[in-house]
Design an enzyme around this catalytic site. Structure first.
Site: not given
Length: 228
Positions: A7, A9, A52, A150, A155
């Site tokens: 995963d 980010e 965001e 997250h 994750d």
């Protein structure tokens, strides 16, 4: 069979718009079972962090400022994943960012054929149902209460559990126990309690009935010459 649950980010949704990768988390599986080996790095994106994106993963530009550049961790990342299959939730997104980072430093990109997309797996198995990671954790009764934001490694760890359920359960190969780093099975010992034999005394009526039955036999084998 070695697989890497992966995963990332990022600072946004599109690397072609200047967004960058900020975190990579990987969990190693052997024969679908976690070995405990992981790869986890934060990455300096060399840019600001949009509000965001910060709300999603909580990684600020200040926090990432002293972290290594992707070029500094690229080789260790590639060494960890080696040629293993990559298990990714929404694989196209993560692969696009990884390949953008690799291309930026002149490294060969990763073919999409290496990736298993667990979103596609979930939608095929549960048509019309939510396929995000939180929804799948709820469906499979996987504890994700510690996932307030997250995080690439967290994750990946949750996705490893979800993936095992999507392919048929925690022990799809009917293997007992877990696997060690070399893939050898560590079987869970079974404790057995020895019980004394129960006596089965022959009743007098049963003994008489048996003797009467034996007397009716013609030339039984135990009366022949040479018989024990």
């Amino acid at each position: 069979m070695r697989e890497i649950v992966l995963d990332t980010e990022t600072t946004g949704f599109d690397p072609l718009s200047g967004h960058r990768l900020v975190e990579i988390g990987c969990v190693e599986l052997l024969n679908h079972l976690p070995t405990g080996e992981v790869f986890h790095r934060y990455v300096n994106p060399e840019r600001d962090m949009p509000e965001e994106a910060f709300k999603v993963h909580g990684l600020s530009a200040t926090f990432l400022a002293d972290k290594p550049l992707f070029s500094d961790i690229a080789q260790s990342f590639l060494d960890f994943i080696a040629d293993s299959t990559l298990v990714i939730h929404n694989a196209e997104f993560d692969m696009r960012f990884l390949n953008a980072e690799l291309a930026r430093i002149g490294r060969p990109t990763l073919p999409m054929a290496r990736a298993i997309d667990t979103v596609a797996m979930a939608r095929k198995r549960f048509p019309g149902a939510q396929a995000n990671l939180d929804a799948l954790c709820r469906r499979f009764d996987i504890d994700n209460t510690h996932r307030t934001q997250h995080g690439a490694l967290l994750d990946s760890e949750l996705l490893a559990e979800v993936y095992l359920q999507l392919i048929g359960g925690r022990q799809p190969g009917l293997e007992l126990g877990t696997l060690d780093r070399q893939g050898a099975s560590r079987a869970t010992p079974v404790v057995r309690i020895a019980r004394p034999a129960r006596p089965h005394a022959v009743l007098e009526a049963e003994a008489e009935a048996h003797s009467a039955f034996i007397a009716k036999l013609k030339n039984p084998i135990w009366t022949r010459d040479g018989a024990d």
